[in-house]
Design an enzyme around this catalytic site. Structure first.
Site, PDB file in Angstrom:
ATOM      1  CG  ASP A   1      -0.282   3.352  -2.226  1.00  0.00           C
ATOM      2  OD1 ASP A   1      -1.408   3.837  -2.045  1.00  0.00           O
ATOM      3  OD2 ASP A   1       0.695   3.561  -1.481  1.00  0.00           O
TER       4      ASP A   1
HETATM    5  N1  URA Z   1       0.689   2.229   3.128  1.00  0.00           N
HETATM    6  C1  URA Z   1       1.098   2.753   1.961  1.00  0.00           C
HETATM    7  O1  URA Z   1       1.877   3.694   1.936  1.00  0.00           O
HETATM    8  N2  URA Z   1       0.647   2.205   0.820  1.00  0.00           N
HETATM    9  C2  URA Z   1      -0.184   1.143   0.785  1.00  0.00           C
HETATM   10  O2  URA Z   1      -0.547   0.661  -0.303  1.00  0.00           O
HETATM   11  C3  URA Z   1      -0.600   0.599   2.004  1.00  0.00           C
HETATM   12  C4  URA Z   1      -0.155   1.165   3.171  1.00  0.00           C
END
Ligand code: URA
Length: 238
Positions: A106
């Site tokens: 993310d």
């Molecule tokens: N899980 C998440 O919620 N976000 C990420 O970026 C990676 C794993």
């Protein structure tokens, strides 16, 4: 290994169109193994080849395998919309040679991100059958309780998933912090699991993929490096 002309070599390494590479060569901006070459038709064995462009030296690589310590505020998508893309953190030629992130983090997640231009590698690493564990350090908004850790280990039901999903392992490492290991790479998985277990993820960092550990790479946030064969061999199930 067949020899290749210098313009083709530079193009394959992401230094621009063939026409542009020919101009660079004619302008005397390119040296091969230390000697300036101005004829783009000069051909070289790519094995062990080192070339210099604008005083920077690069080794020829058929494919590149990179690891980035991703800072917050960068998107992994091909067409970033709200934040700059992670490729802007790398030398421009990697974009030209179509380097892509392996899976996604993310925009606000930090830590280990693999990138490559080797489609087979990207496919193999992203395959759900591969079961390479990924370790995350999650900072929770609410205090971490034993019950939260137990819930994550027992499995939580996520929206749109047919069955509960459990962490491979999970332990508390601070009043508001857990280390959680996941085998899958579902959309927002850590955040959704924490929410489903009754807490909320305030910050997230990926600290290991397989046995490849961020702490052993010596990368500050925003820094990248090539992965060598030994490091690539760590990207396997435990
Ligand atoms: N899980 C998440 O919620 N976000 C990420 O970026 C990676 C794993």
């Amino acid at each position: 290994m067949a020899k290749q002309t210098l313009d083709r070599i530079l193009q394959s390494q992401g230094f621009g169109s063939r026409k542009w590479c020919r101009e660079l060569i004619a302008d005397g901006e390119v040296a091969v193994n230390g000697t300036v070459v101005t004829d783009y038709r000069a051909s070289f064995d790519t094995e062990g080849l080192a070339f210099t462009i604008f005083d920077e030296t690069w080794d020829y690589r058929e494919h590149v395998y990179l690891v980035l310590n991703k800072p917050p505020g960068y998107e992994c998508s091909r067409k970033p919309s709200h934040h700059p893309g992670v490729l802007t953190l790398l030398p421009e030629q990697f974009t030209w040679r179509d380097v892509q992130p392996v899976g996604r983090l993310d925009h606000d997640t930090t830590g280990l991100l693999l990138l490559s231009d080797d489609g087979a590698f990207i496919h193999a690493q992203s395959s759900p059958k591969r079961h390479v564990p990924k370790l995350y350090l999650a900072t929770a908004a609410e205090e971490v309780t034993d019950a939260l850790v137990e819930r994550l280990l027992a499995g939580v039901q996520l929206h749109d998933e047919p069955a509960p999903i459990a962490a491979l392992s999970c332990r508390r490492v601070g009043t508001h912090r857990i280390e959680i290991v996941l085998e899958q790479g579902k959309y927002h998985q850590v955040k959704r699991m924490l929410a489903a277990a009754g807490n909320h993820c305030a910050a997230l960092q990926r600290t290991a993929i397989g046995q490849l550990k961020l702490e052993n790479l010596g990368l500050e946030e925003g820094e990248w490096r090539y992965l060598d064969a030994e490091q690539l061999s760590l990207l396997v199930p435990a």
